[in-house]
Design a protein around this motif. Structure first.
Motif, short mmCIF file in Angstrom:
data_model
loop_
_atom_site.label_atom_id
_atom_site.label_comp_id
_atom_site.label_asym_id
_atom_site.label_seq_id
_atom_site.Cartn_x
_atom_site.Cartn_y
_atom_site.Cartn_z
N GLY A 12 77.50 12.06 49.34
CA GLY A 12 76.74 13.15 49.94
C GLY A 12 75.60 13.62 49.05
O GLY A 12 74.48 13.84 49.52
N LEU A 13 75.89 13.76 47.75
CA LEU A 13 74.85 14.16 46.80
C LEU A 13 73.72 13.13 46.75
O LEU A 13 72.54 13.49 46.72
CB LEU A 13 75.46 14.35 45.41
CG LEU A 13 76.34 15.57 45.20
CD1 LEU A 13 77.01 15.49 43.83
CD2 LEU A 13 75.55 16.86 45.32
N ARG B 86 72.75 11.06 49.04
CA ARG B 86 71.95 11.06 50.27
C ARG B 86 71.01 12.26 50.32
O ARG B 86 69.89 12.16 50.84
CB ARG B 86 72.86 10.98 51.49
CG ARG B 86 73.58 9.64 51.56
CD ARG B 86 74.46 9.44 52.76
NE ARG B 86 75.21 8.19 52.58
CZ ARG B 86 74.71 6.98 52.82
NH1 ARG B 86 73.47 6.85 53.25
NH2 ARG B 86 75.45 5.90 52.62
N ILE B 87 71.46 13.39 49.79
CA ILE B 87 70.57 14.55 49.71
C ILE B 87 69.38 14.22 48.81
O ILE B 87 68.21 14.47 49.16
CB ILE B 87 71.33 15.78 49.17
CG1 ILE B 87 72.35 16.26 50.20
CG2 ILE B 87 70.35 16.90 48.81
CD1 ILE B 87 73.29 17.33 49.67
N ASP C 220 66.95 11.52 50.43
CA ASP C 220 66.08 12.06 51.48
C ASP C 220 64.91 12.83 50.87
O ASP C 220 63.74 12.67 51.28
CB ASP C 220 66.88 12.97 52.41
CG ASP C 220 67.84 12.20 53.30
OD1 ASP C 220 67.68 10.97 53.39
OD2 ASP C 220 68.73 12.83 53.90
N LYS C 221 65.20 13.68 49.90
CA LYS C 221 64.15 14.51 49.30
C LYS C 221 63.19 13.70 48.44
O LYS C 221 61.98 13.95 48.45
CB LYS C 221 64.79 15.63 48.46
CG LYS C 221 65.60 16.62 49.28
CD LYS C 221 64.72 17.39 50.27
CE LYS C 221 65.50 18.48 50.97
NZ LYS C 221 64.66 19.23 51.94
N ASP D 175 67.30 24.89 50.38
CA ASP D 175 68.22 24.22 51.29
C ASP D 175 69.16 23.27 50.56
O ASP D 175 70.33 23.11 50.94
CB ASP D 175 67.46 23.46 52.38
CG ASP D 175 66.54 22.38 51.84
OD1 ASP D 175 65.96 22.58 50.76
OD2 ASP D 175 66.40 21.33 52.50
N VAL D 176 68.68 22.67 49.46
CA VAL D 176 69.53 21.77 48.67
C VAL D 176 70.59 22.58 47.92
O VAL D 176 71.77 22.22 47.91
CB VAL D 176 68.68 20.94 47.69
CG1 VAL D 176 69.58 20.16 46.73
CG2 VAL D 176 67.77 19.99 48.45
N LYS E 162 73.33 23.58 50.28
CA LYS E 162 74.24 22.49 50.62
C LYS E 162 75.22 22.22 49.48
O LYS E 162 76.42 22.00 49.71
CB LYS E 162 73.44 21.22 50.93
CG LYS E 162 72.71 21.25 52.26
CD LYS E 162 71.89 19.98 52.47
CE LYS E 162 71.10 20.01 53.76
NZ LYS E 162 70.25 18.81 53.93
N LEU E 163 74.73 22.21 48.24
CA LEU E 163 75.59 21.94 47.10
C LEU E 163 76.64 23.03 46.91
O LEU E 163 77.82 22.74 46.70
CB LEU E 163 74.76 21.77 45.82
CG LEU E 163 74.40 20.32 45.45
CD1 LEU E 163 73.54 19.68 46.54
CD2 LEU E 163 73.67 20.27 44.12
#
Length: 317
Positions: free
Chosen positions: A44-45, A47-48, A51-52, A274-275, A278-279
Motif C-alpha cells: 500500500g505504501l 502504491r501511494i 502514484d505521486k 492526503d498522503v 492515508k498513512l
C-alpha cells in the motif's frame, strides 16, 4: 588546417552525444519492487509513492510484487542506476540472521534511499488479564515464570522482534508462540490462549474499543494521537527501544545524486496532506530522512537485531 577542423567537429559531435546520453533522472520507467504480497501495508505504501512520483516526475513508476527472499535478491543483483528501487520493512535487517541460504547481504548489497514511515506497535493483552499496565504485566510474568505466552506473526515479524526485545529488557521468562499470520496471533490474545501480542495501532484501536483486548503500552518513543491514554513502554522501561519502519532502498553503487533526488522527492510526497492522512489511518507515521541517515539505521539495526536474535537462541534455518 583541414585536420584541425575535422578534429574540432569530431569533438563537438562527441560532446553532443555525451550531453544527450546524460538525460535528467528519471528518463524511463522506474520499478519499486515490494518483497511482500499485494494488499500488504508495504504494498500500500509503495502504491501511494508510485502514484505521486509518477505525477511529480512525469514518468511512470510501477510497483512490482515479488514476495520473499527472491524479490530482495533480484533487487540486489539489479543495475545500480536508480531504475530499480525496493520498498521493504525493517524485517530486511534480520534476513541473514534467520535464513541460512541467503543470496544477498542486507547491508553491503544495498544503500538506503529514505525511510518512509515508522509503524508503532501496541502491546495488547486479554480483556480479563489481571493488570492494566506494563508494570502489572512484568510483575505477573515474574510471579509465574514460563507460564505466560506471547504470540507473533512469525520469527521474521516485527510483532516477534518488538516482543522479544521487551522480554529481554524486562528480564522476564515468557514463551513465544508463533502463528502463520497476524489474524491468528490476535485471535489467540482474544481467547486468552496467549497473554500478549504487539499489534498495529488500527487493530488495537478497534479491538480495544470493543472490549476484546486491553491496550497497555506502545513501543514508540512518544504517545500517539490515536491512543493518547496508552503510555509508551519506555515510560516503564527507559532502555526499551524498538522502531518498526518501512523504507526505500536501492542496489549498492547507485549514484548519490539519484539517491538524493529520490529521497527529497519522497519527503515532498510524505508532506502532502492526503498522503499523511492515508498513512495515519493505517497506523503509520510519515518519517522521511536522508540517504545517509537511513543507511546508518539499516546498518545499526542489522547489527543490533542480529545480537538480540542470537541471545534469544534463534539460528538461521
Amino acid at each position: 588546417m583541414l585536420r584541425m577542423i575535422s578534429l574540432a567537429l569530431a569533438g563537438l559531435f562527441a560532446s553532443a552525444l555525451g550531453a544527450s546520453a546524460q538525460q535528467p533522472y528519471p528518463s524511463q520507467v522506474v520499478r519499486i519492487v515490494v518483497p511482500f504480497s499485494a494488499g500488504s501495508i508495504t504494498d500500500g505504501l509503495a502504491r501511494i509513492l508510485a502514484d505521486k512520483l509518477t505525477e511529480m516526475w512525469k514518468q511512470q513508476v510501477i510497483v512490482e510484487n515479488r514476495p520473499g527472499l527472491p524479490g530482495t535478491t533480484a533487487v540486489a543483483k539489479s543495475p545500480p542506476d536508480g531504475y530499480t528501487l525496493m520498498l521493504t520493512s525493517n524485517g530486511h535487517t534480520i534476513a541473514n540472521a534467520i535464513n541460512k541460504s541467503i543470496q544477498f547481504d542486507p547491508v553491503k548489497d544495498f544503500v538506503g534511499v529514505a525511510r518512509v514511515a515508522s509503524v508503532p506497535l501496541v502491546m495488547i493483552v486479554p480483556p480479563d488479564f489481571p493488570g492494566n499496565s506494563i508494570k502489572d504485566f512484568i510483575e505477573r510474568a515474574k510471579e509465574k515464570p514460563g507460564q505466560l505466552n506471547f504470540s507473533s506473526a512469525g520469527v521474521a515479524s516485527t510483532s516477534y522482534l518488538s516482543a522479544e526485545i521487551f522480554k529481554q529488557d524486562a528480564k522476564i521468562n515468557i514463551v513465544h508462540v508463533p502463528f502463520k499470520g497476524a489474524p491468528e496471533a490476535v485471535t489467540a490474545v482474544i481467547r486468552n490462549d496467549v497473554q500478549m501480542y504487539m499489534a498495529p495501532i488500527p487493530t488495537a484501536q478497534e479491538l480495544g474499543s470493543n472490549g476484546k483486548v486491553k491496550p497497555i503500552g506502545i513501543n514508540s518513543d512518544k504517545r500517539v494521537p490515536q491512543l493518547p491514554n496508552v503510555p509508551t513502554i519506555a515510560e516503564t522501561l527507559p532502555d526499551y527501544k524498538y522502531e518498526s519502519w518501512f523504507g526505500v532502498m536501492a542496489p549498492a553503487g547507485t549514484p548519490k545524486p539519484i539517491l538524493t533526488k529520490v529521497s527529497e522527492d519522497i519527503a515532498k510526497v510524505l508532506q502532502m496532506p492526503d498522503v499523511r492522512e492515508k498513512l495515519l489511518a493505517q497506523g503509520s507515521i510519515p518519517a522521511p530522512n536522508t540517504p545517509a541517515e537511513f543507511d546508518a539505521i539499516i546498518k545499526s539495526d542489522t547489527e543490533r537485531y542480529g545480537k538480540i536474535l542470537r541471545d534469544a537462541g534463534i539460528t538461521p534455518q
